[in-house]
Enzyme design. Structure first.
Site, PDB file in Angstrom:
ATOM      1  CG  HIS A 384      -1.987   1.039   1.147  1.00 55.38           C
ATOM      2  ND1 HIS A 384      -1.735   2.378   1.316  1.00 55.38           N
ATOM      3  CD2 HIS A 384      -3.305   0.936   0.868  1.00 55.38           C
ATOM      4  CE1 HIS A 384      -2.868   3.047   1.150  1.00 55.38           C
ATOM      5  NE2 HIS A 384      -3.836   2.192   0.876  1.00 55.38           N
ATOM      6  CD  GLU A 397      -5.798   2.989  -2.654  1.00 54.91           C
ATOM      7  OE1 GLU A 397      -6.668   2.175  -2.302  1.00 54.91           O
ATOM      8  OE2 GLU A 397      -4.735   2.674  -3.186  1.00 54.91           O
ATOM      9  NE  ARG A 400      -3.034   7.743  -1.862  1.00 55.54           N
ATOM     10  CZ  ARG A 400      -2.955   6.536  -2.393  1.00 55.54           C
ATOM     11  NH1 ARG A 400      -2.653   6.397  -3.667  1.00 55.54           N
ATOM     12  NH2 ARG A 400      -3.163   5.461  -1.669  1.00 55.54           N
ATOM     13  NE  ARG A 421      -4.529  -0.111  -2.627  1.00 51.34           N
ATOM     14  CZ  ARG A 421      -5.415  -0.771  -1.919  1.00 51.34           C
ATOM     15  NH1 ARG A 421      -5.326  -2.064  -1.820  1.00 51.34           N
ATOM     16  NH2 ARG A 421      -6.375  -0.134  -1.301  1.00 51.34           N
ATOM     17  CG  HIS A 523      -2.445  -3.028   1.770  1.00 46.24           C
ATOM     18  ND1 HIS A 523      -2.890  -2.714   3.029  1.00 46.24           N
ATOM     19  CD2 HIS A 523      -3.489  -2.790   0.933  1.00 46.24           C
ATOM     20  CE1 HIS A 523      -4.145  -2.296   2.966  1.00 46.24           C
ATOM     21  NE2 HIS A 523      -4.536  -2.354   1.712  1.00 46.24           N
ATOM     22  CG  HIS A 524      -4.485  -7.925  -0.709  1.00 44.64           C
ATOM     23  ND1 HIS A 524      -5.631  -7.919   0.052  1.00 44.64           N
ATOM     24  CD2 HIS A 524      -4.650  -8.906  -1.620  1.00 44.64           C
ATOM     25  CE1 HIS A 524      -6.456  -8.844  -0.393  1.00 44.64           C
ATOM     26  NE2 HIS A 524      -5.883  -9.463  -1.415  1.00 44.64           N
ATOM     27  NE  ARG A 563      -6.769  -6.005  -1.895  1.00 45.88           N
ATOM     28  CZ  ARG A 563      -7.079  -4.838  -1.317  1.00 45.88           C
ATOM     29  NH1 ARG A 563      -8.077  -4.108  -1.768  1.00 45.88           N
ATOM     30  NH2 ARG A 563      -6.375  -4.402  -0.289  1.00 45.88           N
TER      31      ARG A 563
HETATM   32  C1  LIG Z   1      -5.318  -1.616   6.821  1.00 42.62           C
HETATM   33  C2  LIG Z   1      -6.103  -2.300   5.755  1.00 42.62           C
HETATM   34  C3  LIG Z   1      -7.069  -1.608   5.042  1.00 42.62           C
HETATM   35  C4  LIG Z   1      -7.785  -2.224   4.017  1.00 42.62           C
HETATM   36  N1  LIG Z   1      -8.750  -1.534   3.336  1.00 42.62           N
HETATM   37  C5  LIG Z   1      -9.468  -2.145   2.361  1.00 42.62           C
HETATM   38  C6  LIG Z   1     -10.530  -1.474   1.679  1.00 42.62           C
HETATM   39  O1  LIG Z   1     -10.847  -0.347   1.970  1.00 42.62           O
HETATM   40  N2  LIG Z   1     -11.204  -2.131   0.719  1.00 42.62           N
HETATM   41  C7  LIG Z   1     -10.878  -3.407   0.365  1.00 42.62           C
HETATM   42  O2  LIG Z   1     -11.505  -3.946  -0.536  1.00 42.62           O
HETATM   43  N3  LIG Z   1      -9.909  -4.084   1.021  1.00 42.62           N
HETATM   44  C8  LIG Z   1      -9.205  -3.487   2.009  1.00 42.62           C
HETATM   45  N4  LIG Z   1      -8.231  -4.183   2.677  1.00 42.62           N
HETATM   46  C9  LIG Z   1      -8.048  -5.599   2.402  1.00 42.62           C
HETATM   47  C10 LIG Z   1      -9.136  -6.406   3.072  1.00 42.62           C
HETATM   48  O3  LIG Z   1      -9.479  -5.821   4.300  1.00 42.62           O
HETATM   49  C11 LIG Z   1      -8.706  -7.837   3.313  1.00 42.62           C
HETATM   50  O4  LIG Z   1      -8.120  -8.380   2.184  1.00 42.62           O
HETATM   51  C12 LIG Z   1      -9.905  -8.689   3.655  1.00 42.62           C
HETATM   52  O5  LIG Z   1     -10.653  -8.064   4.653  1.00 42.62           O
HETATM   53  C13 LIG Z   1      -9.499 -10.067   4.084  1.00 42.62           C
HETATM   54  O6  LIG Z   1     -10.631 -10.704   4.604  1.00 42.62           O
HETATM   55  P1  LIG Z   1     -10.565 -12.227   5.032  1.00 42.62           P
HETATM   56  O7  LIG Z   1     -11.856 -12.526   5.662  1.00 42.62           O
HETATM   57  O8  LIG Z   1     -10.116 -13.038   3.895  1.00 42.62           O
HETATM   58  O9  LIG Z   1      -9.381 -12.250   6.092  1.00 42.62           O
HETATM   59  P2  LIG Z   1      -9.315 -11.545   7.508  1.00 42.62           P
HETATM   60  O10 LIG Z   1     -10.288 -10.465   7.630  1.00 42.62           O
HETATM   61  O11 LIG Z   1      -7.898 -11.228   7.758  1.00 42.62           O
HETATM   62  O12 LIG Z   1      -9.804 -12.698   8.466  1.00 42.62           O
HETATM   63  C14 LIG Z   1      -9.093 -13.890   8.627  1.00 42.62           C
HETATM   64  C15 LIG Z   1      -9.295 -14.357  10.048  1.00 42.62           C
HETATM   65  O13 LIG Z   1      -8.775 -15.670  10.190  1.00 42.62           O
HETATM   66  C16 LIG Z   1      -8.137 -15.759  11.445  1.00 42.62           C
HETATM   67  N5  LIG Z   1      -7.190 -16.866  11.414  1.00 42.62           N
HETATM   68  C17 LIG Z   1      -6.016 -16.936  10.751  1.00 42.62           C
HETATM   69  N6  LIG Z   1      -5.436 -18.119  10.968  1.00 42.62           N
HETATM   70  C18 LIG Z   1      -6.265 -18.816  11.782  1.00 42.62           C
HETATM   71  C19 LIG Z   1      -6.208 -20.102  12.370  1.00 42.62           C
HETATM   72  N7  LIG Z   1      -5.169 -20.907  12.184  1.00 42.62           N
HETATM   73  N8  LIG Z   1      -7.230 -20.502  13.159  1.00 42.62           N
HETATM   74  C20 LIG Z   1      -8.292 -19.679  13.405  1.00 42.62           C
HETATM   75  N9  LIG Z   1      -8.373 -18.440  12.889  1.00 42.62           N
HETATM   76  C21 LIG Z   1      -7.384 -18.023  12.073  1.00 42.62           C
HETATM   77  C22 LIG Z   1      -7.478 -14.408  11.609  1.00 42.62           C
HETATM   78  O14 LIG Z   1      -7.133 -14.133  12.936  1.00 42.62           O
HETATM   79  C23 LIG Z   1      -8.552 -13.486  11.056  1.00 42.62           C
HETATM   80  O15 LIG Z   1      -9.432 -13.044  12.045  1.00 42.62           O
HETATM   81  C24 LIG Z   1      -7.515  -3.570   3.703  1.00 42.62           C
HETATM   82  C25 LIG Z   1      -6.553  -4.284   4.432  1.00 42.62           C
HETATM   83  C26 LIG Z   1      -5.853  -3.663   5.458  1.00 42.62           C
HETATM   84  C27 LIG Z   1      -4.840  -4.451   6.223  1.00 42.62           C
END
Ligand SMILES: Cc1cc2nc3c(=O)[nH]c(=O)nc-3n(C[C@H](O)[C@H](O)[C@H](O)COP(=O)(O)OP(=O)(O)OC[C@H]3O[C@@H](n4cnc5c(N)ncnc54)[C@H](O)[C@@H]3O)c2cc1C
Length: 700
Positions: A384, A397, A400, A421, A523-524, A563
């Site tokens: 990012h 973002e 911006r 990005r 970031h991703h 992404r």
């Molecule tokens: C700061 C930040 C800002 C972002 N802003 C945006 C945005 O505005 N728009 C956008 O589209 N994307 C954004 N993203 C990206 C997006 O948030 C993530 O890619 C997305 O939310 C991932 O979702 P997920 O459910 O796949 O994983 P996560 O939300 O990371 O959830 C995965 C979960 O699994 C748990 N876990 C991991 N391993 C284990 C295990 N062994 N046993 C049990 N639990 C486990 C973790 O603790 C976590 O709670 C952002 C990311 C960040 C870091």
């Protein structure tokens, strides 16, 4: 002449011969050797066909033994110990695995120099062998069962569980290793990209699924899996409607990098999308009664010899336990917070800071590959562009998008700030120190509430004039003043003749002015487990692992090489829901639903902590400080060096994040007996507020 054998002697010799023969046959049956390799063990012990695994304490953490029993008896014994020191315990495990391959045996000598690891492995093997005989293992918890086990309570996992329950699944459980739900999802600030939505139509925005598809493929440098991208865009509008139908708020449409038109959907109060989404999903799970087991880490997924899912092993405060299940939805997120994995797949990013929560360690990728899952685009990791180098706080973002520009220490712009990005990150890395300044005015501040968080964190420089801002940041004053004047002039005519920026929302002329230091951070992680459009996990050869589904950042292929901002939230809702639907269908096709037996421990909101030691004088104490949503207040009394009535209240903290963090901190202090706040990951602002409030109370 030698003596002729008598009849009695003859009988003895025959008897001896038969005994030796029987022993040899027993040895051959028990330990058949083919080409010098002992293939399997078959003795008088009755083993039941299947795979049995057990863990015990090693040196760095748990070590594990796995025993595979087939038609021929024990066919394989293997050891693991991810937390062992690689050169010592790790090397011993490797040695023992080699030994087992060459000489399968239910017993082995300790490896010298690694006696603790060896002892753990011996105990683990003993337990696994008992399990293989259908015997109970002392001290081991009884296996539980569920129809669907979702691993990870981020946006993808929670959407999957809700969708499955909405479609009729009755026995779904979510495992979450962190003390709170939300993962990276709760950090998402910008919004959710969607095309052909009712809100775009309302605002007269002309968009189409085709245009969204083209933008996403272009952003991902055409490395994306076209079928997954089609699925993403075609289900994006219904994802917005679904979030809103379960109590969410995605009704404002804005512009984001890489999108041809306004497409990012946000909450109407301009707040960050992640907390809104996670709050909505938590509430829906509560309503549906789906248990979320917090601080419960999945460590292994089991499959039978045909590759079908049979269970999950997990670890919580009380040790290791197994949940028998036919269906697993893997939703563990990415590996942005695992520096070793990042460096392994993208060596150029070694040493980079990250925007990710500490739990983004790639556990899911490891568990899935152990089952033979294929990986795709695993080396594609996005940085990012605008992250504070000191605190790793990411400036969304939207800053911006709503008008901010980037300048270097020379006071000059150097890139179209709304480019993708990877382009903006590379441009910043090419500046002095690989850093830049994110510059905005009061008009931008007023347009986005997320900015208040950055200001509250103390990472934003504020000044009443451009000149003063230059002095405070140290950028070249004359150049900076000229840059700001030129930008205002270009904004007035709506044309960025320097870098071709399309959207210039404001002229950046409303004082006070602001600047925050910004550099790229991991970031991703775009790559991950291979899936098809039904979210079935695929092996390298494209075949399906039955009962295994995955969604969210743990998956690869949706975002290709880069992404677009706002596409991950679409990804987790769209594919999370599909995973829930597919999982439910699989349950129905494979025996049907059963009654839920697992329950989650509920948080006691009125928990009062006691038995905390302190050096404070006897008396009553009260202190307050700023938390995430408002003030946090702490009260306690000290009697003879002990606190027995610690109360912390933060009525404006979000229940599912700050609220849970408050309870966690109180319980942590009671457990340790120490008056020290253990920072709760994902709730760092609340944690800091509690620390400050306690310190303020101590000062009185
Ligand atoms: C700061 C930040 C800002 C972002 N802003 C945006 C945005 O505005 N728009 C956008 O589209 N994307 C954004 N993203 C990206 C997006 O948030 C993530 O890619 C997305 O939310 C991932 O979702 P997920 O459910 O796949 O994983 P996560 O939300 O990371 O959830 C995965 C979960 O699994 C748990 N876990 C991991 N391993 C284990 C295990 N062994 N046993 C049990 N639990 C486990 C973790 O603790 C976590 O709670 C952002 C990311 C960040 C870091």
């Amino acid at each position: 002449m030698g003596k002729q054998p008598t009849n009695k002697n003859k009988g003895n010799i025959v008897g001896l011969f038969l005994m030796v023969l029987a022993a040899v046959i027993t040895i051959i049956i028990a330990f058949p050797v083919t080409d010098g390799v002992r293939k399997y063990i078959k003795d008088n012990t009755k083993y039941i066909a299947g795979t049995y695994s057990a863990a015990d304490k090693g040196f760095g953490g748990n070590v594990r033994a796995t025993v595979v029993v087939g038609d021929n008896g024990i066919e394989n014994i293997s050891f693991e110990g991810k937390s062992e020191t690689p050169d010592i315990g790790g090397a011993a495990i490797e040695k023992l695995n080699d030994k087992m391959k060459a000489n399968l045996d239910t017993e082995f000598d300790s490896v010298s120099g690694a006696t603790i690891t060896s002892s753990g492995l011996k105990h683990a093997l003993k337990k696994a062998l008992l399990k293989a005989q259908g015997k109970e293992v002392k001290g081991e918890r009884k296996p539980q069962s569920a129809d669907i086990v979702v691993i990870g309570a981020g946006g993808a996992g929670m959407s999957a569980a809700i969708e499955a329950a909405q479609k009729g699944a009755t026995n779904v459980v979510i495992l979450e290793k962190m003390p709170i739900t939300g993962g990276n999802s709760v950090r998402a600030t910008g919004g959710l990209n969607a095309s052909e939505t009712q809100y775009q139509k309302r605002d007269g925005i002309e968009d189409s699924n085709e245009l969204f598809y083209q933008d996403t493929m272009k952003g991902g440098k055409n490395l994306n899996d076209p079928e997954l991208v089609r699925t993403l865009v075609e289900n994006s509008a219904s994802a917005v409607d679904w979030v809103n139908s379960i109590g969410g708020d995605l009704s404002v449409v804005g512009q984001f990098g890489g999108a041809s038109v306004k497409r990012i959907h946000r909450p109407s109060d301009t707040s960050a999308v992640g907390p809104m989404l996670v709050k909505t999903l938590n509430a829906k799970l509560d309503e549906l009664g789906v248990p979320v087991l917090l601080e419960t880490k999945a460590t292994k997924i089991f499959a039978d010899k045909d590759g079908k899912i049979t269970g999950v092993e997990a670890e919580d405060d009380n040790g290791v336990f197994v949940i028998n299940t036919k269906v697993v939805v893997l939703a563990t997120g990415g590996f942005g917070a695992n520096p070793q994995m990042v460096a392994k797949y993208a060596p150029q990013l070694e040493g980079f800071i990250t925007t990710n929560h500490v739990g983004a360690t790639g556990d899911g990728i490891e568990m899935a590959t152990e089952l033979g899952a294929g990986l795709t685009d695993i080396e594609q990791i996005q940085t990012h562009p605008t992250v504070n180098p000191d605190t790793a706080t990411m400036y969304t973002e939207g800053v911006r998008g709503n008008g901010a520009i980037l300048v270097n220490d020379d006071g000059k712009r150097f890139v179209n700030e709304l480019d993708t990005r990877d382009v903006v990150s590379a441009a910043i890395m090419a500046q002095q120190n690989g850093e830049s300044w994110l510059v905005f005015d009061t008009a931008v501040r007023e347009s986005l509430s997320a900015i208040e968080k950055y200001i509250n964190e103390g990472i934003i420089v504020e000044a009443n004039s451009i000149e003063e801002l230059a002095q405070k940041t140290g950028v070249n004053e004359a150049n900076f003043v000229a840059t700001m004047q030129e930008y205002a002039a270009m904004q007035a005519v709506g044309k960025d003749s320097e870098f071709g920026r399309k959207s210039m929302e404001v002229p950046l002329t409303k004082p006070p002015y602001f600047a925050g230091k910004a550099k790229p951070a991991v970031h991703h992680t775009m790559g991950g487990v291979k899936i098809n459009k039904e979210t079935q996990v695929l092996k390298e050869d494209g075949s399906v692992i039955p009962g295994f589904f995955a969604a969210g950042e743990v998956v690869g292929g949706v975002h290709g090489a880069n992404r677009l901002g706002g596409n991950a939230v679409t990804d987790i809702v769209v594919f999370g829901r599909i995973a829930g639907d597919s999982a439910n269908k699989y349950v129905l096709d494979n025996g049907g639903n059963t009654e839920r037996t697992i329950t989650a421990q509920t948080e006691d909101a009125n928990f009062v902590a006691k038995d905390i030691k302190t050096k404070l004088k006897d008396g009553s104490y009260k202190g307050s400080a700023k938390g995430f949503g408002g003030d946090i207040e702490v009260t306690f009394t000290v009697k003879k060096g002990i606190v027995n009535d610690l109360e912390i209240s933060g009525p404006k903290e979000t229940t599912e994040i700050g609220g849970k963090a408050i309870n966690k901190i109180k319980k942590g202090m009671q457990k340790s007996g120490k008056f020290e706040v253990d920072n709760v990951s994902g709730a760092s602002v609340t944690s800091k507020g509690i620390t400050d409030a306690i310190n303020n109370a101590k000062l009185q």
